[in-house]
Design a protein around this motif. Structure first.
Motif, PDB file in Angstrom:
ATOM      1  N   ASP A 182      49.707 -29.384   9.026  1.00 22.31           N
ATOM      2  CA  ASP A 182      49.508 -30.290   7.899  1.00 22.31           C
ATOM      3  C   ASP A 182      49.813 -29.603   6.577  1.00 22.31           C
ATOM      4  O   ASP A 182      50.417 -30.204   5.685  1.00 22.31           O
ATOM      5  CB  ASP A 182      48.076 -30.830   7.887  1.00 22.31           C
ATOM      6  N   ARG A 207      48.576 -40.625   5.929  1.00 26.80           N
ATOM      7  CA  ARG A 207      47.367 -39.800   5.841  1.00 26.80           C
ATOM      8  C   ARG A 207      47.609 -38.556   5.001  1.00 26.80           C
ATOM      9  O   ARG A 207      46.807 -38.204   4.130  1.00 26.80           O
ATOM     10  CB  ARG A 207      46.904 -39.398   7.246  1.00 26.80           C
ATOM     11  N   THR A 217      46.051 -37.407   1.401  1.00 29.95           N
ATOM     12  CA  THR A 217      45.396 -36.109   1.244  1.00 29.95           C
ATOM     13  C   THR A 217      45.982 -35.331   0.077  1.00 29.95           C
ATOM     14  O   THR A 217      45.257 -34.695  -0.694  1.00 29.95           O
ATOM     15  CB  THR A 217      45.551 -35.280   2.540  1.00 29.95           C
TER      16      THR A 217
END
Length: 140
Positions: free
Chosen positions: A49, A90, A94
């Motif tokens: 990520d 997502r 973030t």
């Protein structure tokens, strides 16, 4: 939970915070579990990520910061990342990235620049003495 403990550990201590959180039925963490969580390495997902967010921020800036998650998903796929559309949304959330909507916001009401200068012929009394004596209209 760990970020909360990190914030207040110098003020109250780890053991005291964990003890209070356990009595509040929201604590799942013991002081031993906190230390284990702090010492364990980052997960594979977290590492990936971070890499994706760095590349996503670069692509978003290259495209004038206007891409939403759909176009960003296609741009990331073109860049060689195997990433899903929901995962893109997502990660953009973030990272604090968002797209720009086209068009203008509609203007529904325009305020008058000066006060209403029309005379009040009824003097705010809307009760008529008889038929066809007083006509009042409301255009709102």
């Amino acid at each position: 939970m760990i970020a909360f403990i990190d914030t207040y550990r110098d003020q109250f201590g780890v053991e005291a915070i964990c003890r209070v959180l356990q009595t509040a039925d929201c604590g799942f963490l013991t002081s031993r579990g906190y230390r284990a969580a702090k010492s364990r390495p980052a997960s594979t997902r977290a590492v990936r990520d971070r890499m994706l967010i760095e590349d996503m921020q670069r692509i978003h800036a290259e495209n004038y910061s206007v891409y939403g998650y759909r176009k960003m998903h296609h741009a990331m796929r073109r860049a060689g990342w195997d990433i899903g559309r929901d995962q893109t949304a997502r990660l953009m959330k973030t990272a604090g990235l968002h797209g720009v909507r086209r068009g203008r916001t509609p203007m529904t009401t325009t305020r008058a620049e000066s006060p209403d200068g029309r005379p009040d012929l009824v003097k705010r009394e809307f009760a008529a003495a008889g038929p066809n004596r007083l006509w009042v209209a409301d255009i709102t």
